[in-house]
Write an enzyme that holds these catalytic residues in place. Structure first.
Site, PDB file in Angstrom:
ATOM      1  N   HIS A   1       0.200   1.695  -9.827  1.00 52.78           N
ATOM      2  CA  HIS A   1       0.577   1.217  -8.498  1.00 52.78           C
ATOM      3  C   HIS A   1      -0.266  -0.024  -8.184  1.00 52.78           C
ATOM      4  O   HIS A   1      -1.434  -0.104  -8.563  1.00 52.78           O
ATOM      5  CB  HIS A   1       0.345   2.306  -7.445  1.00 52.78           C
ATOM      6  CG  HIS A   1       0.914   1.939  -6.119  1.00 52.78           C
ATOM      7  ND1 HIS A   1       0.261   1.083  -5.250  1.00 52.78           N
ATOM      8  CD2 HIS A   1       2.086   2.257  -5.526  1.00 52.78           C
ATOM      9  CE1 HIS A   1       1.020   0.904  -4.185  1.00 52.78           C
ATOM     10  NE2 HIS A   1       2.125   1.604  -4.322  1.00 52.78           N
TER      11      HIS A   1
ATOM     12  N   GLU B   1       8.271  -2.878  -7.825  1.00 50.43           N
ATOM     13  CA  GLU B   1       7.697  -3.067  -6.498  1.00 50.43           C
ATOM     14  C   GLU B   1       7.062  -4.457  -6.400  1.00 50.43           C
ATOM     15  O   GLU B   1       5.923  -4.644  -6.850  1.00 50.43           O
ATOM     16  CB  GLU B   1       6.614  -2.016  -6.236  1.00 50.43           C
ATOM     17  CG  GLU B   1       7.102  -0.585  -6.323  1.00 50.43           C
ATOM     18  CD  GLU B   1       6.238   0.342  -5.497  1.00 50.43           C
ATOM     19  OE1 GLU B   1       6.772   0.913  -4.529  1.00 50.43           O
ATOM     20  OE2 GLU B   1       5.048   0.482  -5.779  1.00 50.43           O
TER      21      GLU B   1
HETATM   22  P1  PGA Z   1       5.746   0.690   1.370  1.00 53.46           P
HETATM   23  O1  PGA Z   1       4.973   1.200   0.068  1.00 53.46           O
HETATM   24  O2  PGA Z   1       7.037   1.463   1.423  1.00 53.46           O
HETATM   25  O3  PGA Z   1       4.820   1.019   2.504  1.00 53.46           O
HETATM   26  O4  PGA Z   1       5.963  -0.751   1.213  1.00 53.46           O
HETATM   27  C1  PGA Z   1       5.635   1.343  -1.147  1.00 53.46           C
HETATM   28  C2  PGA Z   1       4.657   1.632  -2.231  1.00 53.46           C
HETATM   29  O5  PGA Z   1       3.510   1.143  -2.141  1.00 53.46           O
HETATM   30  O6  PGA Z   1       4.961   2.349  -3.177  1.00 53.46           O
END
Ligand code: PGA
Length: 257
Positions: free
Chosen positions: A92, A174
């Protein structure tokens, strides 16, 4: 195809009581399989108190690569497996950039999870709002390093992924700049990147991998992402802590079947 939903609670909520209440709320809202990644301290009690009918899979937010040994502060894949945890998020961006985890460490964690029959949810994504081309170069470079040497475990992944929902590798795209709520990226651009990620993993490893989108997903913007068949589901952070948001997201994903 049913979309996968992973709820990443990060370092929230502040007590087990609140975590249990939120967990039960999500369990009641859905009959479909959802994954929740709560903080480590709550994992054991959430697994042990989970209603037998609940289909929620519990995963960790992070895990170490080695199974036992002198690694102060770390948690072994073996330990989470014995506890009934299904797998872990790996790489992450908050771990990459705040805790300085590098691709080599991430790669070891992925290999260890897969070898131990646990699910690895690998997060990748560009750090800045780059051009599409630059973003793809960045992401492919991450994938190359993070998935390096997984070929020895390939049989395990592909065998298990025959029944898609049992796969041992999921990728979450992401874009780092869109994480944190209120800054979603363009859905069409994300779908394009996700398509390229799938193509890359197929070419390099022969795997049909499931790829989710994550980054400020909420009740308002989820419909724009649901339009794209390339997007296999969502990794939700901030919105997963609010009951109204989460029930709306679950409903929209369910209606999309
Ligand atoms: P968020 O986080 O939905 O708050 O943008 C997503 C993540 O960090 O996996």
């Amino acid at each position: 195809m049913k979309k996968t939903l992973i709820l990443n609670w990060k370092m929230n909520p502040e007590s087990f009581k609140m975590a249990k209440e939120l967990f039960d709320f999500v369990s009641e809202k859905t009959k479909d399989q959802i994954m929740i990644a709560p903080p480590y301290l709550y994992l054991k009690d959430l697994v042990n108190n989970q209603n037998k009918k609940s289909k929620i899979k519990i995963i960790a937010q992070n895990v170490f690569w080695d199974l036992l040994g002198a690694y102060t502060g770390e948690i072994s894949p073996l330990m989470i497996k014995k506890m009934g945890i299904s797998g872990s998020i790996v790489g992450h961006s908050e771990r990459r950039y705040i805790l300085k985890e590098d691709d080599d460490l991430i790669n070891k964690k992925i290999i260890s999870l897969i070898k131990n029959d646990l699910l690895a949810v690998l997060c990748v994504g560009e750090t800045h709002k780059d051009s599409l081309n630059q973003a793809l170069i960045f992401i492919k470079n991450q994938l190359k390093k993070d998935l390096s040497k997984i070929s020895n475990s390939i049989n395990k992944i592909s065998y298990l992924s025959a029944g898609r929902k049992n796969t041992k590798l999921i990728i979450a795209y992401e874009p780092v700049w869109s994480i944190g709520g209120g800054k979603p990226t363009d859905a069409e651009r994300s779908a394009l990147i996700i398509k390229e990620i799938k193509k890359f993993v197929k070419e390099k490893h022969g795997l049909d991998v499931e790829v989710l989108y994550g980054g400020s997903v909420d009740c308002k913007n989820i419909s724009s992402f649901l339009k794209y068949k390339e997007i296999d589901g969502f990794l939700v952070g901030s919105a997963s802590l609010k009951k109204s948001e989460i029930s709306c997201i679950i409903n929209k994903v369910a209606q999309n079947k």
